[in-house]
Design a protein around this motif. Structure first.
Motif, mmCIF file in Angstrom:
data_model
loop_
_atom_site.group_PDB
_atom_site.id
_atom_site.type_symbol
_atom_site.label_atom_id
_atom_site.label_comp_id
_atom_site.label_asym_id
_atom_site.label_seq_id
_atom_site.Cartn_x
_atom_site.Cartn_y
_atom_site.Cartn_z
ATOM 1 N N LEU A 1 4.918 -19.033 -7.179
ATOM 2 C CA LEU A 1 4.515 -19.843 -8.323
ATOM 3 C C LEU A 1 3.410 -19.153 -9.127
ATOM 4 O O LEU A 1 3.463 -19.105 -10.364
ATOM 5 C CB LEU A 1 4.024 -21.213 -7.829
ATOM 6 N N GLY A 2 2.442 -18.588 -8.441
ATOM 7 C CA GLY A 2 1.356 -17.913 -9.135
ATOM 8 C C GLY A 2 1.736 -16.555 -9.666
ATOM 9 O O GLY A 2 1.085 -16.037 -10.583
ATOM 10 N N GLY B 1 -3.096 -15.210 -8.969
ATOM 11 C CA GLY B 1 -1.920 -16.071 -9.017
ATOM 12 C C GLY B 1 -1.678 -16.786 -7.702
ATOM 13 O O GLY B 1 -1.326 -17.977 -7.679
ATOM 14 N N GLY C 1 -1.671 -20.754 -7.513
ATOM 15 C CA GLY C 1 -0.436 -21.361 -7.018
ATOM 16 C C GLY C 1 -0.676 -22.203 -5.776
ATOM 17 O O GLY C 1 -0.078 -23.274 -5.613
ATOM 18 N N VAL D 1 10.722 -22.776 -10.643
ATOM 19 C CA VAL D 1 10.009 -21.569 -11.063
ATOM 20 C C VAL D 1 10.963 -20.384 -11.140
ATOM 21 O O VAL D 1 10.921 -19.589 -12.088
ATOM 22 C CB VAL D 1 8.837 -21.269 -10.101
ATOM 23 N N ARG E 1 10.872 -19.089 -14.807
ATOM 24 C CA ARG E 1 9.932 -17.953 -14.875
ATOM 25 C C ARG E 1 9.857 -17.291 -13.503
ATOM 26 O O ARG E 1 8.930 -17.561 -12.729
ATOM 27 C CB ARG E 1 8.557 -18.413 -15.345
ATOM 28 N N GLY F 1 6.540 -15.913 -12.119
ATOM 29 C CA GLY F 1 5.417 -16.783 -11.830
ATOM 30 C C GLY F 1 4.432 -16.888 -12.989
ATOM 31 O O GLY F 1 4.641 -16.332 -14.067
ATOM 32 N N ILE F 2 3.329 -17.596 -12.744
ATOM 33 C CA ILE F 2 2.360 -17.874 -13.810
ATOM 34 C C ILE F 2 1.668 -16.600 -14.273
ATOM 35 O O ILE F 2 1.559 -16.327 -15.466
ATOM 36 C CB ILE F 2 1.323 -18.902 -13.320
ATOM 37 N N PHE F 3 1.180 -15.787 -13.311
ATOM 38 C CA PHE F 3 0.417 -14.603 -13.652
ATOM 39 C C PHE F 3 1.230 -13.323 -13.524
ATOM 40 O O PHE F 3 0.720 -12.240 -13.816
ATOM 41 C CB PHE F 3 -0.818 -14.494 -12.745
#
Length: 374
Positions: A314-315, A322, A326, A357, A361, A364-366
């Protein structure tokens, strides 16, 4: 540019504008709106209960962060999902249990220095227990890396992944043997006494046998220790990676192993060091988890390990910040789901987050898309 063998099939990546990605975005928006409705409704009705759940989620999320850091570091260096990492977490908890029950390591300062203050003695004893768990887990992780993963370094990734699953099963079912850890739940004796406070019109200590006032928010010294230990571990790791020679070597190895070797970097030692650092954080997480939830068993690392993996994805797996972010999101999702929906649903929500996720994406987020090296 890297050439592709004629025997290799091209990897198909889901486009961000594909039908599946749009389904994922729709599910994410729907889940987000549902979560906002439930949270807003309960925040207005019972704000103290909501705040209590947020604190519980933070406590869980910070423990997940310690495990997720190991996942993301190992993946960043060798592109391997080390599924045995959750079982290293379990070993750390059991080492601390035996250190307390059989060795009495948590009370050695009081024995050696009879005039020491109880607080300082508890701090030194607890640190000794954690350090022993870290050392044992570091040795275990380096052994696993040298025996199981190093021979497969140039093999296809699927071979190393299957080996990681095999190592995980070995640690779990070897630990289930009666003469090792056994299959039963074991009550964990904390190395220090829990002190609890409540927030109402101020911060007050909770006396034994006295109920807290209705609408109060409670927290303990265990909550504070978990947050402080995790934040210090995060700061240490960032400093290690960004400011030290071994950190530079880790980043060089992650970027290009053959070139790192040409520059004089011992890639094998860097990889072993990475496994060791990740195992040390997992051991710290295992001890803190056992202190926070004082009941341990051999399979205790399965779900925390998987959820920490989801947090790392997730991160943005491979990203240290991240993994941290996450893990905090996962802790909140689990705590709020268990409180406002149902306890069994917390696992379903956690793994639904992974699916969504990956659909919308995958980095992930980062995370950033992997760039092709020239």
């Amino acid at each position: 540019m890297q050439s592709v063998s004629k025997h290799q099939k091209p990897i198909t990546i889901v486009s961000p504008n594909s039908f599946l990605a749009w389904i994922g975005k729709f599910l994410l928006i729907l889940l987000g709106l549902l979560a906002l409705y439930v949270l807003a409704k309960n925040l207005i009705a019972k704000p103290s209960l909501f705040a209590q759940n947020v604190l519980d989620g933070l406590k869980l999320g910070f423990v997940y962060a310690l495990i997720a850091l190991g996942y993301t570091m190992v993946y960043g260096i060798v592109k391997l999902i080390n599924f045995a990492h959750g079982d290293v977490f379990m070993v750390g908890a059991f080492v601390s249990y035996f250190a307390i029950e059989n060795l009495g390591l948590h009370v050695w300062p009081m024995v050696v220095f009879p005039n020491i203050t109880p607080m300082l003695g508890s701090i030194l004893g607890t640190i000794s227990v954690i350090l022993l768990a870290m050392v044992i887990c570091v040795l275990l992780a380096i052994t696993i890396e040298r025996v199981a993963y190093k021979p497969l370094r140039d093999a296809p990734r699927i071979a190393a992944l299957i080996t990681a699953i095999g190592v995980s099963f070995f640690l779990e079912y070897f630990g289930l043997l009666q003469f090792v850890f056994s299959a039963r739940f074991i009550s964990y004796k904390r190395p220090f006494e829990e002190v609890t406070w409540y927030i109402n019109d101020g911060i007050h200590a909770i006396e034994k046998g006295v109920a807290t006032p209705p609408g109060s928010i409670t927290f303990s010294n265990i909550f504070v220790i978990i947050i402080v230990a995790t934040v210090l571990a995060q700061i240490f790791l960032q400093y290690l990676v960004r400011k030290t020679k071994i950190g530079i070597a880790m980043r060089a190895t992650s970027f290009d192993k053959p070139t790192a070797r040409l520059m004089g970097i011992n890639v094998d030692q860097v990889i072993s060091f990475t496994f060791g650092i990740g195992a040390a954080f997992a051991a710290l997480g295992g001890v803190l988890f056992a202190i926070a939830y004082p009941s341990i068993r051999t399979l205790m690392g399965v779900y925390p390990g998987l959820k920490a993996f989801v947090a790392a994805v997730l991160g943005g797996i491979g990203s240290i910040p991240g993994a941290f972010v996450g893990a905090l999101i996962m802790g909140q999702a689990e705590s709020l789901t268990a409180s406002y929906i149902s306890t069994p649903m917390r696992d379903a929500i956690a793994f639904s987050i992974l699916i969504i996720v990956l659909l919308i994406r995958p980095t992930g987020i980062f995370g950033e898309p992997e760039k092709e090296k020239a």
